[in-house]
Design a protein around this motif. Structure first.
Motif: not given
Length: 117
Positions: A36-64
């Motif tokens: 996410s920090e490297e400016n990948y789109l959430y949809e790209e991250i979803q495909k690369i890592v194999g996670v949901s959009l909610g997973f990305i949002t949850k852990w990005k917010q938790a880290f921040l």
């Protein structure tokens, strides 16, 4: 979705965390933040890592909000909703019932711990 950037120390800490992970769950959490920090789109991250959009949002917010510790397994932010004595009271009450009823549990909660509702 998030415009807030990580500072160089956070990026270094994240990279170190990724290098030291043996559990895939922690690794996935760290990777979604890094990508996410490297400016990948959430949809790209979803495909690369194999996670949901909610997973990305949850852990990005938790880290921040809480830093690298939030990505670790078993991390729980804040204090428990019930203290150990209150938790024991609720568990014992639940064990005494043949069937659980949310209204009855709420009434118990209000009568025993009314300062928390």
């Amino acid at each position: 979705m998030f415009k807030k950037s990580l500072n160089p120390n956070q990026i270094d800490e994240l990279n170190d965390f990724i290098k030291q992970r043996f559990d895939s769950r922690e690794l996935k959490r760290a990777l979604v933040v890094k990508l996410s920090e490297e400016n990948y789109l959430y949809e790209e991250i979803q495909k690369i890592v194999g996670v949901s959009l909610g997973f990305i949002t949850k852990w990005k917010q938790a880290f921040l909000s809480s830093g690298i510790k939030a990505l670790r397994l078993g991390y729980q932010e804040g204090i428990p909703f019930l203290n150990p004595e209150q938790k024991s009271t609720v568990i014992n009450w639940l064990k005494s019932k043949a069937h659980w009823n949310l209204r009855e549990l709420r009434a118990l909660y209000k009568s025993q711990f009314s300062n928390r509702i």
